[in-house]
Write an enzyme that holds these catalytic residues in place. Structure first.
Site, PDB file in Angstrom:
ATOM      1  CE  LYS A  32      -4.440   9.035   3.132  1.00  0.00           C
ATOM      2  NZ  LYS A  32      -4.273   7.628   3.499  1.00  0.00           N
ATOM      3  NE  ARG A  76      -1.244  12.027  10.365  1.00  0.00           N
ATOM      4  CZ  ARG A  76      -1.902  11.362   9.406  1.00  0.00           C
ATOM      5  NH1 ARG A  76      -1.452  10.190   8.999  1.00  0.00           N
ATOM      6  NH2 ARG A  76      -3.006  11.847   8.880  1.00  0.00           N
ATOM      7  CG  ASP A 120      -1.961   1.072   1.198  1.00  0.00           C
ATOM      8  OD1 ASP A 120      -1.678   2.142   0.624  1.00  0.00           O
ATOM      9  OD2 ASP A 120      -3.051   0.853   1.759  1.00  0.00           O
TER      10      ASP A 120
HETATM   11  C1  LIG Z   1      -5.513   6.921   3.863  1.00  0.00           C
HETATM   12  C2  LIG Z   1      -5.382   5.432   3.843  1.00  0.00           C
HETATM   13  C3  LIG Z   1      -6.489   4.622   3.518  1.00  0.00           C
HETATM   14  C4  LIG Z   1      -7.835   5.216   3.257  1.00  0.00           C
HETATM   15  O1  LIG Z   1      -8.623   4.409   2.434  1.00  0.00           O
HETATM   16  P1  LIG Z   1      -9.864   5.024   1.653  1.00  0.00           P
HETATM   17  O2  LIG Z   1     -10.613   3.836   1.191  1.00  0.00           O
HETATM   18  O3  LIG Z   1      -9.324   5.880   0.549  1.00  0.00           O
HETATM   19  O4  LIG Z   1     -10.647   5.863   2.621  1.00  0.00           O
HETATM   20  C5  LIG Z   1      -6.289   3.244   3.453  1.00  0.00           C
HETATM   21  N1  LIG Z   1      -5.080   2.698   3.722  1.00  0.00           N
HETATM   22  C6  LIG Z   1      -3.998   3.461   4.051  1.00  0.00           C
HETATM   23  C7  LIG Z   1      -2.699   2.815   4.311  1.00  0.00           C
HETATM   24  C8  LIG Z   1      -4.132   4.843   4.138  1.00  0.00           C
HETATM   25  O5  LIG Z   1      -3.096   5.588   4.501  1.00  0.00           O
END
Ligand SMILES: *Cc1c(COP(=O)(O)O)cnc(C)c1O
Length: 397
Positions: A210, A356, A184
């Site tokens: 982000k 953060r 991820d």
């Molecule tokens: C921000 C984040 C998400 C958010 O998921 P959404 O389905 O876009 O709300 C998921 N996994 C990680 C590691 C993140 O940092």
């Protein structure tokens, strides 16, 4: 050479605000407003349904995907946009488990973002047959790799501490043991240098609202390595991932390659908005962004520490082990962040006690870093956070 003074001028930032939360929601690219408005008028407004062909709406998921692929070292035509990151985690994990169906263990860590773990838990519950999610501490992942693990599911950069896994080393060791990797890149894409091809990653996913500045709810991406692109079976077999969606067959047949990871209708307006951000990304190199991010982060740590000995750095000291955020531990962290936001220095808070700050060279410079550190010093040293209103938790922190 990347010109960060130039890129900064391409974003809209409210007057006097120092925005250190681009790790959560990037700011608005100035050109996005007109681009989206024009698209809505001339394409949606004038072409109506014809725009799917005439304005190439249907190709956007792939063409935008290819622009993101270049930022993270992925092969062309092996990355596609759509849905939210949670959905993309589910898709990647389900396909990876099916490829490695002799094994039943998913290995992840306690630093992973909860949604990734929740999606894994939901999938395990659906699959039954002894599937299990095993969690270890982030620093114990390497030693816990073994030949009974089906999939290694990790977020490269920890959303709380900013600690960064060694993706190359972990992927290589996992591969040697027949483990499929799902990375991820939520806090990596647009934040640090990533080279998926060189690292030999199997599956990768990430979001675009982000560091990439695509806008709230902008679509996520999924990457499948070419060696698996015709093998991976989509668990969410929607009509647009079908080989011939407009044949309207009654039976599903996976599309060629990465197109099979499409689910339903693409979010056209959001993709157009994201394109405005990618226009800016194409003016810089990730090597320059990373170098500047390290410079700014080190300066921030030094300036905050000097003023506030009561704050404890929880991000790794060594920049090579850090993503592009800096986190401090403070018992009254939530109230302190609220007090800072009131004074136009925007960071955020992650439970239980983490303050953060995202470091984003595209629109944050040395002057911002010093001003932010001064304000943090003022808020902490004068206990400006100690007011009732700052202790009330809002819905989104
Ligand atoms: C921000 C984040 C998400 C958010 O998921 P959404 O389905 O876009 O709300 C998921 N996994 C990680 C590691 C993140 O940092």
């Amino acid at each position: 050479m990347s010109d960060f003074a130039k890129t900064k001028a391409l974003f809209h930032l409210p007057k006097d605000v120092i925005y250190l939360d681009g790790n959560s929601l990037g700011p608005l690219p100035k050109k996005a407003t007109d681009k989206v408005a024009n698209m809505m008028q001339s394409e949606w407004g004038e072409m109506l349904i014809g725009a799917w062909n005439e304005a190439k709406w249907m190709d956007l998921s792939k063409s935008v995907g290819n622009r993101i692929a270049r930022l993270i070292g992925a092969e062309e035509n092996h990355l596609i946009m759509g849905d939210t990151l949670s959905i993309k985690v589910y898709q990647a994990l389900a396909s990876a488990l099916e490829i490695n169906d002799e094994r039943k263990i998913i290995l992840s860590d306690t630093g992973n973002f909860p949604s990734d773990l929740y999606m894994a838990q939901g999938l395990v519950k659906t699959l039954k047959q002894d599937y299990q999610l095993k969690l270890v501490e982030p620093h114990e992942v390497l030693e816990n790799l073994s030949t009974d693990i089906a999939v290694l599911l990790l977020t490269e950069v920890d959303y709380r501490t900013g600690g960064k896994h060694n993706m190359v080393e972990l992927t290589q060791k996992a591969r040697g043991m027949g483990i499929i990797t799902v990375w991820d890149l939520a806090h990596s894409a647009g934040a640090i240098e990533v080279d998926l091809m060189a690292a030999n990653v199997d599956f990768a996913v990430g979001c675009t609202y982000k560091y990439l500045n695509g806008g709230p709810g902008s679509p996520a991406f999924i990457y499948v390595a070419p060696r698996f692109s015709q093998i991976a079976q989509p668990a969410l077999s929607g009509w647009l991932g079908h080989d011939a969606p407009f044949d309207f067959d009654l039976d599903y047949r996976a599309a060629n390659g990465i197109d099979r990871m499409r689910v339903g209708t693409p979010p056209v307006i959001a993709l157009k908005c994201l394109e405005s951000a990618l226009d800016i990304w194409e003016q810089v190199s990730m090597a320059d962004v990373r170098a500047k991010s390290i410079e700014l982060s080190s300066l921030f740590i030094e300036e905050v520490r000097r003023r506030c000995p009561t704050l404890t750095l929880v991000s790794p000291e060594d920049p090579a082990l850090r993503g592009s955020q800096v986190s401090f531990k403070f018992d009254h962290g939530y109230a302190a962040i609220r007090a800072l936001i009131d004074r136009k220095v925007i960071g955020d808070f992650r439970a239980p006690n983490i303050m953060r700050f995202g470091i984003t060279p595209l629109y944050i410079d040395e002057t911002d870093i010093i001003s932010a550190a001064k304000m943090i010093g003022k808020v902490i040293n004068n206990k400006l956070w100690d007011r009732d209103e700052y202790h009330q938790r809002a819905n989104v922190t």
